[in-house]
Design a protein around this motif. Structure first.
Motif, PDB file in Angstrom:
ATOM      1  N   PRO A  49       0.814  -1.216   0.000  1.00  0.00           N
ATOM      2  CA  PRO A  49       0.000   0.000   0.000  1.00  0.00           C
ATOM      3  C   PRO A  49       0.852   1.272   0.000  1.00  0.00           C
ATOM      4  CG  PRO A  49      -0.714  -1.508   1.732  1.00  0.00           C
ATOM      5  CD  PRO A  49       0.572  -2.048   1.184  1.00  0.00           C
ATOM      6  N   PHE A  50       0.273   2.332  -0.550  1.00  0.00           N
ATOM      7  CA  PHE A  50       0.927   3.643  -0.586  1.00  0.00           C
ATOM      8  C   PHE A  50       0.006   4.687   0.033  1.00  0.00           C
ATOM      9  CE2 PHE A  50       1.232   7.779  -2.794  1.00  0.00           C
ATOM     10  CZ  PHE A  50       2.491   8.151  -2.364  1.00  0.00           C
ATOM     11  N   ALA A  51       0.600   5.625   0.752  1.00  0.00           N
ATOM     12  CA  ALA A  51      -0.139   6.781   1.269  1.00  0.00           C
ATOM     13  C   ALA A  51       0.748   8.011   1.159  1.00  0.00           C
ATOM     14  CB  ALA A  51      -0.555   6.564   2.722  1.00  0.00           C
ATOM     15  N   ASP A  52       0.106   9.142   0.919  1.00  0.00           N
ATOM     16  CA  ASP A  52       0.800  10.416   0.799  1.00  0.00           C
ATOM     17  C   ASP A  52       0.515  11.230   2.054  1.00  0.00           C
ATOM     18  OD1 ASP A  52       1.594  13.051   0.163  1.00  0.00           O
ATOM     19  OD2 ASP A  52       1.180  12.721  -1.969  1.00  0.00           O
ATOM     20  N   ALA A  53       1.550  11.614   2.784  1.00  0.00           N
ATOM     21  CA  ALA A  53       1.377  12.367   4.027  1.00  0.00           C
ATOM     22  C   ALA A  53       0.624  13.674   3.805  1.00  0.00           C
ATOM     23  CB  ALA A  53       2.729  12.637   4.672  1.00  0.00           C
ATOM     24  N   ASP A  54       0.710  14.241   2.603  1.00  0.00           N
ATOM     25  CA  ASP A  54      -0.039  15.476   2.328  1.00  0.00           C
ATOM     26  C   ASP A  54      -1.535  15.276   2.559  1.00  0.00           C
ATOM     27  OD1 ASP A  54       2.232  16.885   1.682  1.00  0.00           O
ATOM     28  OD2 ASP A  54       1.915  16.805  -0.491  1.00  0.00           O
TER      29      ASP A  54
END
Length: 166
Positions: free
Chosen positions: A29-34
């Motif tokens: 999985p990927f997540a963007d802190a923004d």
């Protein structure tokens, strides 16, 4: 089991693009802190004001929890500019590994110019470089030069980590 990664660096270094490409390559999985910033942080940055440690602390807590929830593998793009911010993330997930996307102000300002509409204005780039503390010897991570294609950056990561594992 694969430790989660934090793709870190200043604004415009390619964290989101590289993070998504790495996650796809690693099939995690990927997540963007923004996406985890509260509206007050976005408003502050949009008005040209850099965030301070008080602004970042609750945001980093949420990111740290995401890393802990993905301790078996995941990629988060997050500036993580200071050693103490990375310490805060490690308190949630001690095995996290940092991938520092490193580049010159010239290369990064060119990249920033190619992403109109982002809430982080180019005027804050110098504050990001001023805040950046490179990875220290006590931190798990690697540094990759961003003055190359996204595919080459991903390949550099794969090559460097395979070399470290052998």
């Amino acid at each position: 089991m694969r430790a989660p990664l934090v793709v870190m660096g200043v604004s415009g270094s390619g964290k989101s693009t590289v993070g998504a490409a790495l996650a796809q390559r690693l099939r995690v999985p990927f997540a963007d802190a923004d996406d985890f910033h509260p509206p007050a942080n976005i408003a502050k940055m949009s008005s040209g004001q850099p965030l301070d440690d008080n602004d970042r602390h609750p945001w980093l807590e949420v990111i740290g929890q995401w890393l802990a929830d993905h301790a078996d593998g995941g990629v988060m793009s997050c500036s993580a500019l200071k050693h103490k911010y990375r310490d805060q993330l490690r308190r949630h997930c001690p095995e996290v590994c940092f991938v520092h996307l490193d580049g010159t102000p010239e290369v990064i300002s060119k990249r920033q110019a190619s992403r109109p509409g982002h809430f982080m204005p180019p005027s804050l780039l110098s504050s990001q470089f001023h805040t950046l503390e490179p990875l220290a010897d006590d931190e798990r991570g690697i540094v990759i030069d961003i003055d190359q294609s996204i595919d080459d950056i991903v390949e550099s990561y794969i090559t460097l980590t395979e070399h470290k594992e052998n």
